[in-house]
Design a protein around this motif. Structure first.
Motif: not given
Length: 232
Positions: A168, A174, A194, A196-197, A199, A210-211, A213-215
């Motif tokens: 995570r 960020e 990665l 993202r939600g 996607e 990166l943002k 809480d991206d996985k």
């Protein structure tokens, strides 16, 4: 009973699913059997206790009361026709050993067995079990890894020290690009992609920002993954 191995019907069926005989329907065995059935496989459940068999009767393709220590009982249940036997009688050493021997004698191609100790594990390996599982130890290590570093959501061991980690991304990363993390040069890690939600995003170019809480899916050796995670 599944189609006999080697028949044309059986070959077609195995392209979509496999057949499993799960012997021992305690908590572990019932969970394995039910999940395999949910995935669309033909599953036979076997236990000596009536209530354990009744509990899965509506979930599995077949569920019978039989003693895994009795070769003839397993033969009559058709265990020899199954692709895989899962022996989940870890609490009773003698029963586990005899059941493993019987599955081998009946010609089951693949045998997975639950063990409760290192000695039990060694005995089952010597008997020719294809995979010996110690659920409590394996789950314990898995949980300890995630508790040690909350950024590690989950991981899969690939063998030879390599793991894939679902990492995570913290707020401190960020806006940073994947190629700015020093994954290859500093940590000998590889970013596989990665989430993202819902996607999936490719990290091949390294330009992805990166943002929080991206996985991030990372591949590498455990010690290098730990160095990366501990440094954040």
């Amino acid at each position: 009973m599944p189609a006999p191995r080697g028949s044309s019907e059986g070959n077609v069926a195995r392209q979509k699913s496999r057949s499993f005989a799960v012997i021992g329907l305690g908590t572990f065995g019932t969970t394995v059997a039910s999940e395999l059935a949910r995935f669309g496989n033909h599953v036979l459940g076997i236990d000596t206790v009536d209530r354990n068999v009744s509990r899965v009767a509506d979930t599995l393709a077949e569920a019978v009361i039989a003693d895994g220590r009795d070769e003839q009982a397993l033969r009559e249940a058709g265990v020899g026709n199954y692709d895989v036997a899962v022996i989940a009688i870890g609490e009773e050493l003698e029963a586990s050993i005899l059941c493993t021997m019987n599955a081998k004698l009946l010609g089951v191609p693949t045998i997975w067995v639950k063990a409760m100790s290192r000695t039990h594990h060694r005995i089952l390996t010597k008997l020719g079990a294809d995979r010996v599982i110690q659920p409590e130890q394996e789950i314990g290590r898995h949980i300890a890894q995630m508790l040690h570093n909350p950024l590690v959501r989950d991981y899969v061991s690939l063998g030879n020290g390599f793991h894939v980690v679902d990492f995570r991304v913290p707020g401190s990363l960020e806006g940073k690009r994947v190629d700015g993390l020093g994954l290859r040069d500093k940590f000998e890690l590889r970013a596989l992609g990665l989430m993202r939600g819902s996607e999936f995003l490719s990290c091949d170019s390294g330009a992805l920002e990166l943002k929080a809480d991206d996985k991030l899916l990372l591949l590498g050796r455990r010690e290098n993954l730990r160095r990366f995670a501990d440094g954040l």
